[in-house]
Design an enzyme around this catalytic site. Structure first.
Site, PDB file in Angstrom:
ATOM      1  N   ASP A  29     118.504  35.149  19.278  1.00 56.97           N
ATOM      2  CA  ASP A  29     117.895  34.426  20.489  1.00 56.97           C
ATOM      3  C   ASP A  29     116.378  34.798  20.584  1.00 56.97           C
ATOM      4  O   ASP A  29     116.070  35.934  20.292  1.00 56.97           O
ATOM      5  CB  ASP A  29     118.797  34.507  21.645  1.00 56.97           C
ATOM      6  CG  ASP A  29     118.653  34.065  22.914  1.00 56.97           C
ATOM      7  OD1 ASP A  29     117.896  32.819  22.785  1.00 56.97           O
ATOM      8  OD2 ASP A  29     118.576  34.805  23.799  1.00 56.97           O
ATOM      9  N   ASP A  31     114.837  34.447  24.642  1.00 59.60           N
ATOM     10  CA  ASP A  31     114.908  34.953  26.044  1.00 59.60           C
ATOM     11  C   ASP A  31     115.933  35.934  26.334  1.00 59.60           C
ATOM     12  O   ASP A  31     117.124  35.588  26.069  1.00 59.60           O
ATOM     13  CB  ASP A  31     115.133  33.753  26.923  1.00 59.60           C
ATOM     14  CG  ASP A  31     113.840  33.090  26.985  1.00 59.60           C
ATOM     15  OD1 ASP A  31     112.566  33.518  26.845  1.00 59.60           O
ATOM     16  OD2 ASP A  31     114.023  31.544  27.347  1.00 59.60           O
ATOM     17  N   ASP A  51     110.788  31.511  30.899  1.00 61.38           N
ATOM     18  CA  ASP A  51     110.843  30.300  31.870  1.00 61.38           C
ATOM     19  C   ASP A  51     110.554  30.640  33.321  1.00 61.38           C
ATOM     20  O   ASP A  51     109.561  30.275  34.063  1.00 61.38           O
ATOM     21  CB  ASP A  51     111.907  29.224  31.708  1.00 61.38           C
ATOM     22  CG  ASP A  51     111.895  28.320  30.525  1.00 61.38           C
ATOM     23  OD1 ASP A  51     110.922  28.094  29.944  1.00 61.38           O
ATOM     24  OD2 ASP A  51     112.939  28.005  30.179  1.00 61.38           O
ATOM     25  N   ASP A 110     115.980  28.271  23.395  1.00 60.84           N
ATOM     26  CA  ASP A 110     116.223  26.970  24.257  1.00 60.84           C
ATOM     27  C   ASP A 110     114.792  27.258  25.135  1.00 60.84           C
ATOM     28  O   ASP A 110     114.679  26.727  26.235  1.00 60.84           O
ATOM     29  CB  ASP A 110     117.377  26.840  25.216  1.00 60.84           C
ATOM     30  CG  ASP A 110     117.281  25.546  25.845  1.00 60.84           C
ATOM     31  OD1 ASP A 110     116.484  24.672  25.413  1.00 60.84           O
ATOM     32  OD2 ASP A 110     118.379  25.488  26.452  1.00 60.84           O
ATOM     33  N   ASP A 163     122.274  36.845  23.753  1.00 57.89           N
ATOM     34  CA  ASP A 163     122.689  37.235  25.162  1.00 57.89           C
ATOM     35  C   ASP A 163     123.409  36.068  25.992  1.00 57.89           C
ATOM     36  O   ASP A 163     124.302  36.411  26.868  1.00 57.89           O
ATOM     37  CB  ASP A 163     121.569  37.885  25.832  1.00 57.89           C
ATOM     38  CG  ASP A 163     120.716  36.865  26.546  1.00 57.89           C
ATOM     39  OD1 ASP A 163     120.797  36.321  27.838  1.00 57.89           O
ATOM     40  OD2 ASP A 163     120.021  35.954  25.730  1.00 57.89           O
TER      41      ASP A 163
END
EC number: 3.1.3.75
Length: 268
Positions: free
Chosen positions: A32, A34, A43, A123, A203
């Site tokens: 992942d 972030d 973001d 994402d 996470d």
């Protein structure tokens, strides 16, 4: 799922007498981005480029659970209206710090790159991820990056789209990481690359969804105290044995590197 790659060869890169075909990687390592590779939510980080480093209340109030991608589209449109340019976003992304121990893990993977195929499923967005990884010097580690499409339009506004559509009820409307990982493994199997083990480092709740599909041969590395970690613990309490993968929580990614080092030692 059969993942043994013994005996599976790739086309020889050099034509020569007695030269063996190089073996495909034994292991798939999924990251992942972030709050996993980086120590922040990117973001949230880009708000540092907004006027006063904050968003107006009328923008914040448009957020809906499960539709974060749409919300970020509105955030970026507002920032474009305020004159925030590509260079401003790039500077923020390039300066987001990596998570503790992540440089150690990446250095370990660089030294053992022939054993690991490394992909990133996030994402966040492609522009931000590429900016950060190039600045950190680790972009070339990744065979493939799956993230939301992003770019800059004729007005210079930062634009963001959804990655895909899906039917998973547990994931945000724009991305199901389980679908991405499942399709990737199937695609690689068609190319005669099947992995002995899959390692998943994440996470968030959207990392829990793909980790449920891992087998008993695989390892999930949830960041300690984050949603993915809590959800694996909750599943183990409610349905003992339902979560098949070995769970190795981490605070520093150096712990992930040490675990992988032990895996390689046992194979020697």
């Amino acid at each position: 799922m059969k993942r043994c790659c013994e005996g599976v060869g790739l086309p020889c890169l050099f034509k020569g007498v007695g030269m063996a075909s190089p073996r495909p990687p034994k292991y798939l390592l999924v990251f992942d981005f972030d709050e996993t590779i980086i120590n922040e939510n990117s973001d949230d980080s880009i708000i540092r480029a907004a006027p006063g480093q904050e968003l107006p209340e009328h923008i914040r109030q448009t957020f809906r659970e499960g539709f974060y991608n749409e919300y970020m589209q509105r955030v970026l449109a507002y920032m474009g209206d305020q004159g925030v340019k590509m260079g401003d976003f790039k500077t923020v992304y390039e300066n987001i710090p990596l998570s503790p121990g992540m440089p150690d893990l990446f250095q370990f993977l660089s030294k053992n790159h022939e054993l690991f195929e490394i992909i990133l499923i996030s994402d966040a967005n492609m522009f931000g991820i590429e900016c950060n990884l190039r600045a950190a010097g680790f972009y070339s580690l990744f065979r493939k990056i799956f993230s939301n499409p992003s770019g800059f339009d004729k007005k210079g506004y930062f634009t963001l789209g959804p990655y895909h559509s899906h039917k998973c009820l547990d994931c945000p409307a724009n991305m199901c990481k389980r679908k991405i990982l499942t399709e990737y493994l199937a695609e690689r199997a068609q190319e005669e690359v099947e992995f002995e083990r899959v390692f998943y480092v994440g996470d968030g709740a959207n990392d829990f969804c793909p980790s449920v599909t891992l087998t008993s041969a695989d390892v999930a590395f949830p960041r300690k105290g984050y949603p993915m970690h809590r959800m694996t613990q909750e599943m183990e309490k409610k349905q003992p044995g339902a979560f098949q993968a070995t769970v190795v929580p981490w605070e520093s990614a150096a712990e992930v590197a040490r675990y992988l080092q032990e895996v390689l030692k046992k194979k020697c």
